[in-house]
Design a protein around this motif. Sequence first.
Motif, mmCIF file in Angstrom:
data_model
loop_
_atom_site.group_PDB
_atom_site.id
_atom_site.type_symbol
_atom_site.label_atom_id
_atom_site.label_comp_id
_atom_site.label_asym_id
_atom_site.label_seq_id
_atom_site.Cartn_x
_atom_site.Cartn_y
_atom_site.Cartn_z
ATOM 1 N N THR A 1 -6.219 -13.613 -4.117
ATOM 2 C CA THR A 1 -5.922 -14.390 -2.718
ATOM 3 C C THR A 1 -6.422 -13.671 -1.132
ATOM 4 O O THR A 1 -6.077 -14.213 -0.245
ATOM 5 C CB THR A 1 -4.640 -14.062 -2.615
ATOM 6 N N GLY A 2 -6.940 -12.415 -1.243
ATOM 7 C CA GLY A 2 -7.483 -12.042 -0.257
ATOM 8 C C GLY A 2 -6.250 -10.976 0.829
ATOM 9 O O GLY A 2 -6.121 -10.892 1.470
ATOM 10 N N ALA A 3 -5.338 -11.126 -0.123
ATOM 11 C CA ALA A 3 -3.905 -9.590 0.423
ATOM 12 C C ALA A 3 -4.121 -8.692 1.232
ATOM 13 O O ALA A 3 -2.873 -8.125 1.493
ATOM 14 C CB ALA A 3 -2.980 -10.595 -0.908
ATOM 15 N N ILE A 4 -5.558 -7.571 0.264
ATOM 16 C CA ILE A 4 -5.537 -6.661 0.395
ATOM 17 C C ILE A 4 -6.510 -6.724 1.602
ATOM 18 O O ILE A 4 -7.668 -6.860 1.704
ATOM 19 C CB ILE A 4 -5.882 -6.248 -0.471
ATOM 20 N N VAL A 5 -6.148 -6.397 2.234
ATOM 21 C CA VAL A 5 -7.141 -5.946 4.099
ATOM 22 C C VAL A 5 -7.389 -4.496 4.024
ATOM 23 O O VAL A 5 -6.247 -3.201 3.339
ATOM 24 C CB VAL A 5 -6.359 -6.575 5.395
ATOM 25 N N ARG A 6 -8.464 -4.705 4.991
ATOM 26 C CA ARG A 6 -9.507 -3.122 5.127
ATOM 27 C C ARG A 6 -10.315 -3.417 6.120
ATOM 28 O O ARG A 6 -10.471 -4.309 6.936
ATOM 29 C CB ARG A 6 -9.942 -2.454 4.198
ATOM 30 N N GLN A 7 -9.885 -2.483 6.689
ATOM 31 C CA GLN A 7 -10.726 -1.542 8.245
ATOM 32 C C GLN A 7 -10.950 0.167 8.275
ATOM 33 O O GLN A 7 -10.530 0.541 7.254
ATOM 34 C CB GLN A 7 -9.790 -2.306 9.174
ATOM 35 N N SER A 8 -12.010 0.134 9.387
ATOM 36 C CA SER A 8 -12.130 1.702 9.543
ATOM 37 C C SER A 8 -10.977 2.036 10.472
ATOM 38 O O SER A 8 -11.367 3.441 11.033
ATOM 39 C CB SER A 8 -13.445 1.402 10.221
ATOM 40 N N THR A 9 -10.162 1.240 11.397
ATOM 41 C CA THR A 9 -9.714 2.278 12.257
ATOM 42 C C THR A 9 -8.319 2.166 11.021
ATOM 43 O O THR A 9 -7.950 0.910 11.050
ATOM 44 C CB THR A 9 -9.809 1.839 13.434
ATOM 45 N N PRO A 10 -6.713 2.812 12.145
ATOM 46 C CA PRO A 10 -5.351 1.896 11.372
ATOM 47 C C PRO A 10 -5.353 0.868 12.123
ATOM 48 O O PRO A 10 -5.813 0.563 13.288
ATOM 49 C CB PRO A 10 -5.065 3.859 11.897
ATOM 50 N N PHE B 1 0.999 -1.254 0.255
ATOM 51 C CA PHE B 1 -0.421 0.059 0.219
ATOM 52 C C PHE B 1 0.732 0.953 0.048
ATOM 53 O O PHE B 1 1.830 1.283 1.227
ATOM 54 C CB PHE B 1 -0.963 0.129 1.165
ATOM 55 N N LYS B 2 0.718 2.170 -1.423
ATOM 56 C CA LYS B 2 1.722 2.744 -1.277
ATOM 57 C C LYS B 2 1.817 4.366 -0.638
ATOM 58 O O LYS B 2 3.323 5.088 0.251
ATOM 59 C CB LYS B 2 1.630 3.631 -2.715
ATOM 60 N N PRO B 3 0.499 4.809 -0.105
ATOM 61 C CA PRO B 3 1.023 5.956 0.506
ATOM 62 C C PRO B 3 1.558 6.140 2.195
ATOM 63 O O PRO B 3 1.991 7.061 2.159
ATOM 64 C CB PRO B 3 -1.330 5.952 0.732
ATOM 65 N N ASP B 4 1.602 5.218 2.688
ATOM 66 C CA ASP B 4 2.233 4.940 4.208
ATOM 67 C C ASP B 4 3.270 3.955 4.065
ATOM 68 O O ASP B 4 3.400 3.247 5.437
ATOM 69 C CB ASP B 4 1.364 4.701 5.068
ATOM 70 N N GLN B 5 3.475 3.222 2.837
ATOM 71 C CA GLN B 5 4.680 2.312 3.405
ATOM 72 C C GLN B 5 3.785 1.087 3.476
ATOM 73 O O GLN B 5 5.057 0.312 4.569
ATOM 74 C CB GLN B 5 6.332 2.808 3.349
ATOM 75 N N ASN B 6 2.489 0.942 3.841
ATOM 76 C CA ASN B 6 2.088 -1.013 4.080
ATOM 77 C C ASN B 6 1.741 -0.322 4.827
ATOM 78 O O ASN B 6 2.196 -1.521 6.181
ATOM 79 C CB ASN B 6 3.044 -1.647 3.587
ATOM 80 N N GLN B 7 1.812 0.245 5.725
ATOM 81 C CA GLN B 7 1.676 0.383 7.367
ATOM 82 C C GLN B 7 0.586 0.047 7.826
ATOM 83 O O GLN B 7 0.480 -0.099 8.421
ATOM 84 C CB GLN B 7 2.832 1.835 7.999
ATOM 85 N N GLY B 8 -0.411 0.704 7.042
ATOM 86 C CA GLY B 8 -2.487 0.880 7.323
ATOM 87 C C GLY B 8 -2.568 2.352 8.445
ATOM 88 O O GLY B 8 -2.989 2.065 8.734
ATOM 89 N N GLN B 9 -1.900 3.506 8.786
ATOM 90 C CA GLN B 9 -1.815 4.451 9.670
ATOM 91 C C GLN B 9 -2.033 5.476 8.511
ATOM 92 O O GLN B 9 -3.201 6.354 8.363
ATOM 93 C CB GLN B 9 -0.351 4.212 9.730
ATOM 94 N N VAL B 10 -2.033 5.491 7.050
ATOM 95 C CA VAL B 10 -2.611 6.565 6.123
ATOM 96 C C VAL B 10 -4.031 6.260 5.261
ATOM 97 O O VAL B 10 -4.169 4.805 5.203
ATOM 98 C CB VAL B 10 -2.152 6.729 5.262
ATOM 99 N N PRO B 11 -5.081 7.129 5.928
ATOM 100 C CA PRO B 11 -6.424 6.987 5.982
ATOM 101 C C PRO B 11 -6.787 7.030 3.575
ATOM 102 O O PRO B 11 -6.494 7.840 3.016
ATOM 103 C CB PRO B 11 -7.451 7.836 6.666
ATOM 104 N N ILE B 12 -7.427 6.190 3.457
ATOM 105 C CA ILE B 12 -8.362 6.456 2.264
ATOM 106 C C ILE B 12 -9.207 7.810 1.582
ATOM 107 O O ILE B 12 -10.426 6.883 2.689
ATOM 108 C CB ILE B 12 -8.400 5.158 1.544
ATOM 109 N N ASP B 13 -8.885 8.687 2.317
ATOM 110 C CA ASP B 13 -10.554 9.843 2.051
ATOM 111 C C ASP B 13 -10.708 10.506 1.200
ATOM 112 O O ASP B 13 -11.990 11.084 0.485
ATOM 113 C CB ASP B 13 -10.060 10.837 3.164
ATOM 114 N N ASN B 14 -10.301 10.105 -0.284
ATOM 115 C CA ASN B 14 -10.218 10.405 -1.392
ATOM 116 C C ASN B 14 -11.011 9.706 -2.352
ATOM 117 O O ASN B 14 -11.452 8.576 -1.747
ATOM 118 C CB ASN B 14 -8.981 10.672 -2.454
ATOM 119 N N PRO B 15 -12.237 10.106 -2.782
ATOM 120 C CA PRO B 15 -13.478 9.388 -3.247
ATOM 121 C C PRO B 15 -13.025 8.964 -4.458
ATOM 122 O O PRO B 15 -13.764 7.469 -4.285
ATOM 123 C CB PRO B 15 -14.410 10.362 -3.666
#
Length: 76
Positions: free
Chosen positions: A64-73, A35-49
């Motif tokens: 493979t389900g390698a991409i994961v998501r959640q509503s909190t960092p 994930f490019k925006p934060d080098q795969n840390q999962g700390q930067v939200p995707i806020d642009n529509p």
Amino acid sequence: MLYSRVIPERCIACGLCQLKAPTLFDYDADGVAFFKPDQNQGQVPIDNPRDQIAFKSAYTACPTGAIVRQSTPFSS
């Protein structure tokens, strides 16, 4: 908010995430997606529509389900 990261062990480097959301996903030297925006840390939200739409396309296309998501960092 929407946060994401890639689980490297699940990535098969198929290229779909980068094709569907090139501003959000790229590949490291070993060909594993991240994930490019934060080098795969999962700390930067995707806020642009537009990025959210591209993300959902990449997320659902990942075979493979390698991409994961959640509503909190993600925890570091």
